[in-house]
Design an enzyme around this catalytic site. Structure first.
Site, PDB file in Angstrom:
ATOM      1  NE  ARG A  54      -2.646  12.685  -6.258  1.00 39.58           N
ATOM      2  CZ  ARG A  54      -3.391  13.568  -5.567  1.00 39.58           C
ATOM      3  NH1 ARG A  54      -4.223  14.323  -6.190  1.00 39.58           N
ATOM      4  NH2 ARG A  54      -3.269  13.682  -4.255  1.00 39.58           N
ATOM      5  CB  THR A  55      -1.731   5.884  -5.279  1.00 41.45           C
ATOM      6  OG1 THR A  55      -0.821   6.973  -5.422  1.00 41.45           O
ATOM      7  CG2 THR A  55      -1.036   4.598  -5.655  1.00 41.45           C
ATOM      8  CE  LYS A  83      -9.053  -6.535  14.842  1.00 37.11           C
ATOM      9  NZ  LYS A  83      -9.979  -7.634  14.542  1.00 37.11           N
ATOM     10  NE  ARG A 104       0.590   5.599  -0.956  1.00 37.86           N
ATOM     11  CZ  ARG A 104       0.335   6.754  -1.554  1.00 37.86           C
ATOM     12  NH1 ARG A 104      -0.277   7.722  -0.893  1.00 37.86           N
ATOM     13  NH2 ARG A 104       0.679   6.967  -2.806  1.00 37.86           N
ATOM     14  CG  HIS A 132       4.772   6.520  -5.248  1.00 40.19           C
ATOM     15  ND1 HIS A 132       3.941   5.540  -5.785  1.00 40.19           N
ATOM     16  CD2 HIS A 132       3.966   7.572  -4.939  1.00 40.19           C
ATOM     17  CE1 HIS A 132       2.694   5.986  -5.777  1.00 40.19           C
ATOM     18  NE2 HIS A 132       2.683   7.208  -5.273  1.00 40.19           N
TER      19      HIS A 132
HETATM   20  N1   CP Z   1       0.838  10.984  -6.163  1.00 40.08           N
HETATM   21  C1   CP Z   1       0.313  10.311  -5.136  1.00 40.08           C
HETATM   22  O1   CP Z   1       0.854   9.308  -4.700  1.00 40.08           O
HETATM   23  O2   CP Z   1      -0.866  10.822  -4.653  1.00 40.08           O
HETATM   24  P1   CP Z   1      -1.705  10.177  -3.465  1.00 40.08           P
HETATM   25  O3   CP Z   1      -0.848  10.264  -2.231  1.00 40.08           O
HETATM   26  O4   CP Z   1      -2.947  10.993  -3.383  1.00 40.08           O
HETATM   27  O5   CP Z   1      -1.974   8.747  -3.819  1.00 40.08           O
END
Ligand code: CP
Length: 306
Positions: A54-55, A83, A104, A132
């Site tokens: 999703r993100t 590396k 991320r 998050h």
């Molecule tokens: N909600 C969420 O962060 O989903 P993903 O890990 O799929 O990005």
């Protein structure tokens, strides 16, 4: 040039700014054509050192719907971090090629390290079990659209409250709104970490901890389910013991309020039975859709595009 802004923690944005983002997202939903070239010739770098559906996809779709372009990688193994390149150097590089970065990383605090040297806005798209913030924007947008206001409700947060970064960010955000009562539903081993408990107490929040989802359901206006975060457990045995702590079924919703909304940041594993998906109170796929619109609003805001 305006002040360089990053989004590392949800509290980097004031309540006024959150309101502005939700208003912009509402306008994008109502008038998408107004925004279709807003980011023409701009580039977003998505640097994902950890898996995501999703993100990453919603950031990509968001930039594309704003008329911009996207570059990046979707695993640490396909970048030069394999590396030995540092996060800081990776961020400097991405800033040479892109106007804004969504990142991320499995290590808590990695986006802060990246932001120190960055020449472009950094968006924390999840750092380990820490925060998050764009999931929180997604959650707030869903509550705003479904409930009409953020505040004056009882929210049940259920599942892995220890490692679930979405819960930590959401609590930090909701502590700034009036009239929110919290029911923390988790097995003893997966209760909230001390620093979040302290924040709840410091803010004078009304909150309780229970172990039974069935007992909590009738009082809730919002039920926020979460996945047990297998990847953050110290051992597989410990995960096995707790993995099915809560499974929400349609039958369990019988005593729930008619206007309950059921949220989940997704991905789900077992914690919501697929039978619940058809219940009109199930909002988790809608929530994921809202993630695209609020991320569009965020990209515009951090790039200073009116
Ligand atoms: N909600 C969420 O962060 O989903 P993903 O890990 O799929 O990005």
């Amino acid at each position: 040039m305006g002040e360089l802004r990053h989004l590392i923690n949800i509290t980097d944005l004031s309540v006024k700014e959150l309101d502005h983002l939700m208003e912009t997202a509402d306008d994008i939903i109502a008038n998408p054509e107004k925004y279709q070239d807003a980011c023409a010739h701009k580039k977003l770098a998505t640097l994902f050192f950890e898996p995501s559906t999703r993100t990453r996809l919603s950031f990509t779709a968001a930039m594309m719907e704003l008329g911009g372009n996207v570059l990046g990688f979707d695993s640490a193994d396909s970048s030069s971090s394999k590396k030995g390149e540092s996060v800081s150097d990776t961020i400097i590089m991405a800033g040479c090629y892109a106007d804004i970065i969504a990142m991320r990383h499995p290590k808590e605090g990695a986006p802060v390290v990246g932001a120190v040297k960055s020449s472009v806005p950094i968006i924390n798209a999840g750092d380990g079990g820490h925060f998050h913030p764009t999931q929180t924007l997604t959650d707030l947008m869903t509550i705003h659209r479904k409930k009409g206001e953020i505040g004056n409700f009882t929210v049940g947060l259920c599942g892995d409250l220890k490692y679930g970064r979405t819960v930590h960010s959401l609590i930090e955000a909701l502590l700034r709104y009036e009239g929110v009562k919290y029911v923390m539903i988790a097995p003893e081993e997966l209760r909230l970490p001390a620093y979040i408990r302290e924040k709840l107490d410091e803010a004078g929040a009304e909150w309780s901890e229970v172990e039974s989802l069935d007992d909590a359901i009738p009082d809730l206006d919002i039920l926020y389910m979460t996945r047990i975060q297998q990847e953050r457990f110290p051992s597989w045995e410990e995960y096995e013991k707790l993995k099915d702590s809560f499974i929400l079924t349609r039958a369990m919703l019988k005593p729930a309020k008619e206007d309950l909304i059921i949220m989940h940041p997704l991905p789900r594993v077992n914690e919501i039975d697929v039978d619940v998906d058809d219940d009109p109170r199930a909002c988790y796929f809608y929530q994921a859709l809202m993630g695209k619109y609020i991320r569009m609003a965020l990209i515009l805001y951090l790039l200073g595009i009116k």
